[in-house]
Write a protein that holds these residues in place. Structure first.
Motif, mmCIF file in Angstrom:
data_model
loop_
_atom_site.group_PDB
_atom_site.id
_atom_site.type_symbol
_atom_site.label_atom_id
_atom_site.label_comp_id
_atom_site.label_asym_id
_atom_site.label_seq_id
_atom_site.Cartn_x
_atom_site.Cartn_y
_atom_site.Cartn_z
ATOM 1 N N LEU A 124 0.842 -1.196 0.000
ATOM 2 C CA LEU A 124 0.000 0.000 0.000
ATOM 3 C C LEU A 124 0.876 1.244 0.000
ATOM 4 O O LEU A 124 1.817 1.338 0.801
ATOM 5 N N PRO A 125 0.592 2.211 -0.865
ATOM 6 C CA PRO A 125 1.401 3.429 -0.896
ATOM 7 C C PRO A 125 1.123 4.313 0.313
ATOM 8 O O PRO A 125 0.031 4.295 0.878
ATOM 9 N N GLU A 126 2.126 5.076 0.720
ATOM 10 C CA GLU A 126 1.915 6.088 1.746
ATOM 11 C C GLU A 126 1.112 7.240 1.160
ATOM 12 O O GLU A 126 1.115 7.473 -0.049
ATOM 13 N N VAL A 127 0.424 7.955 2.046
ATOM 14 C CA VAL A 127 -0.371 9.118 1.649
ATOM 15 C C VAL A 127 0.035 10.282 2.552
ATOM 16 O O VAL A 127 -0.179 10.232 3.767
ATOM 17 N N ASP A 128 0.674 11.292 1.960
ATOM 18 C CA ASP A 128 1.124 12.460 2.738
ATOM 19 C C ASP A 128 1.985 12.038 3.926
ATOM 20 O O ASP A 128 1.876 12.593 5.027
ATOM 21 N N GLY A 129 2.831 11.038 3.702
ATOM 22 C CA GLY A 129 3.726 10.569 4.752
ATOM 23 C C GLY A 129 3.090 9.625 5.752
ATOM 24 O O GLY A 129 3.762 9.162 6.680
ATOM 25 N N ARG A 130 1.809 9.344 5.585
ATOM 26 C CA ARG A 130 1.121 8.420 6.486
ATOM 27 C C ARG A 130 1.033 7.039 5.853
ATOM 28 O O ARG A 130 1.081 6.901 4.631
ATOM 29 N N ARG A 131 0.871 6.003 6.706
ATOM 30 C CA ARG A 131 0.758 4.646 6.180
ATOM 31 C C ARG A 131 -0.492 3.973 6.737
ATOM 32 O O ARG A 131 -0.993 4.334 7.802
ATOM 33 N N TRP A 132 -0.952 2.985 5.982
ATOM 34 C CA TRP A 132 -2.145 2.238 6.388
ATOM 35 C C TRP A 132 -1.767 1.161 7.401
ATOM 36 O O TRP A 132 -0.849 0.366 7.165
ATOM 37 N N LEU A 133 -2.478 1.138 8.511
ATOM 38 C CA LEU A 133 -2.268 0.160 9.580
ATOM 39 C C LEU A 133 -3.496 -0.729 9.696
ATOM 40 O O LEU A 133 -4.629 -0.244 9.615
ATOM 41 N N ALA A 134 -3.270 -2.012 9.912
ATOM 42 C CA ALA A 134 -4.356 -2.986 10.038
ATOM 43 C C ALA A 134 -4.671 -3.219 11.510
ATOM 44 O O ALA A 134 -3.766 -3.427 12.317
ATOM 45 N N GLY A 135 -5.960 -3.196 11.839
ATOM 46 C CA GLY A 135 -6.317 -3.387 13.243
ATOM 47 C C GLY A 135 -7.710 -3.940 13.436
ATOM 48 O O GLY A 135 -8.437 -4.236 12.485
ATOM 49 N N ASP A 136 -8.057 -4.082 14.691
ATOM 50 C CA ASP A 136 -9.378 -4.565 15.113
ATOM 51 C C ASP A 136 -9.788 -3.697 16.285
ATOM 52 O O ASP A 136 -9.013 -3.506 17.227
ATOM 53 N N LEU A 137 -11.010 -3.179 16.260
ATOM 54 C CA LEU A 137 -11.448 -2.214 17.265
ATOM 55 C C LEU A 137 -12.448 -2.783 18.262
ATOM 56 O O LEU A 137 -13.175 -2.027 18.905
#
Length: 420
Positions: A146-159
């Protein structure tokens, strides 16, 4: 309500007996049984007895200084001492005065429910049970590209997940190890009506290389809500408006949980509706059923969709990450994940390996600036905020995005992935 005291060596036991009726439940669903704790008490043990299978009484406790624990219907006994407490309860010095054993009359049969509360104050501390060994840290599966967006990255989680601090079967370490082995970067531990698990989350997260978000599931018979962040205990006895206010005042967030779920569907009045909604819950077993999406879009137009497994125990519940909530964040810290949620930078997939290209992997849909990126979605349909569909061709496809909810569907209209 009769009371009888009998002194024993270095301890005193008090018993309260009675019978709850449907009329009692209608008058006040939450009841308090008083217990006197004298100065110098080393520990308090409470036991609740009622006929098994006849009804359900939930159990908790407050002291003169406030909340000391909740176990709901998961336990019938708890102990609180200065340096140890039953999971779900807060250890600490026992302030002298009148304590209250809380009973919620969750299920009362037509002919009533007999009960007995036995409270024992101890002059010496109990033997502290040895905690189980922490399981080894697992290997992590590969991540999707997954590409970064504005220096941010996608994190996978469960809420949404539970431990032995409420009605879960796993310790915090066991839950963290399971989640890490499934490739999650963060997990919100949301035990019911308690924060007793919060002090143990940072160390367990460090052991397994993931972020354990402090959470609590504010649980009533008219709906559940998750509060995320180190905000302190949220009083479930108060109206739902106060839950949201308490969360926001302390820098946390609140979501409405599984709003269409069976006997715990959301029926609480709210003056101001939170943006976060658990649109995708593991109980959404047939995702051709569009009611959760319809409900969320009617809730408020700028709804932030999140998902949670509501994991309690293996072989009975969906494992952590089923579904997976993806958050676009500066880093994996609690504050950054909360910031991403507050900003609505979320997506939901069916599993943590979505978009990985592995055989059988689920599709993944995320927003990348003014576009959405679809991974492993060849032959699916993308529905935009206006309801119009586009066909996805290829296993890595970018399409223009609008403002609002995007839904990836199969040709039979089964929901496969979401993004805000």
């Amino acid at each position: 309500m009769p009371t009888a005291d009998r002194p024993t060596r270095r301890e005193t036991t008090t018993a309260h007996r009675g019978r709850w009726t449907l009329e009692d439940r209608v008058e006040a669903i939450l009841r308090a049984v008083p217990v006197t704790v004298p100065a110098g008490t080393a520990a308090l043990t409470v036991r609740l007895d009622y006929p098994p299978g006849a009804g359900v009484l939930d159990l908790g406790c407050v002291g003169p200084a406030g909340f000391r624990g909740w176990s709901g219907g998961a336990r019938d006994t708890f102990t609180i001492s200065a340096d140890w407490a039953t999971p779900g309860y807060l250890p600490g010095e026992l302030e002298p005065g009148e304590w209250q054993v809380l009973l919620r009359l969750h299920r009362i049969p037509p002919d009533g429910l007999p009960y007995e509360v036995t409270a024992t104050v101890h002059g010496s501390p109990p033997v502290r049970p040895e905690p189980p060994d922490a399981p080894p840290a697992p290997d992590r599966p590969p991540r999707p590209d997954l590409p970064e967006v504005d220096g941010r990255r996608w994190l996978a989680g469960d809420l949404h997940a539970h431990t032995v601090h409420s009605d879960g079967a796993y310790t915090i370490d066991e839950l963290a190890g399971l989640a890490a082995g499934r490739g999650l970067d963060f997990l919100a531990v949301t035990d019911h009506n308690t924060v007793s698990h919060h002090p143990y989350l940072p160390a367990a997260g460090a052991r397994y290389g993931m972020t354990l978000l402090p959470g609590q599931e504010v649980t009533t018979d008219r709906g559940h809500a998750n509060v995320f962040g180190p905000v302190g205990w949220v009083d479930f006895r108060q109206p739902a408006d106060t839950w949201l206010a308490a969360a926001e005042r302390a820098g946390g967030l609140m979501s409405v949980n599984h709003p269409l779920a069976a006997d715990c569907a959301w029926r609480q009045p709210l003056t101001r509706r939170p943006r976060l909604v658990e649109v995708w819950h593991s109980g959404w077993w047939d995702r051709t059923w569009g009611a959760p999406l319809s409900w969320a879009q009617a809730w408020r137009p700028d709804v932030v969709p999140i998902g949670g497994s509501d994991f309690h125990r293996p072989d009975a519940d969906a494992p952590p990450g089923s579904p997976t909530t993806w958050v676009l964040a500066d880093d994996a810290s609690t504050g950054s994940v909360l910031d991403g949620l507050a900003a609505g930078r979320t997506a939901i997939s069916a599993a943590p390996d979505a978009g990985s290209g592995r055989p059988g992997a689920a599709p993944l849909l995320v927003r990348i600036g003014a576009e959405v990126l679809v991974l492993d979605g060849d032959g699916t349909l993308l529905a935009g905020p206006d309801g119009r569909h586009r066909v996805v061709r290829g296993d890595r496809c970018r399409l223009p995005a609008g403002d609002g909810l995007h839904v990836l569907e199969s040709p039979r209209m089964e929901v496969l992935a979401l993004c805000g």
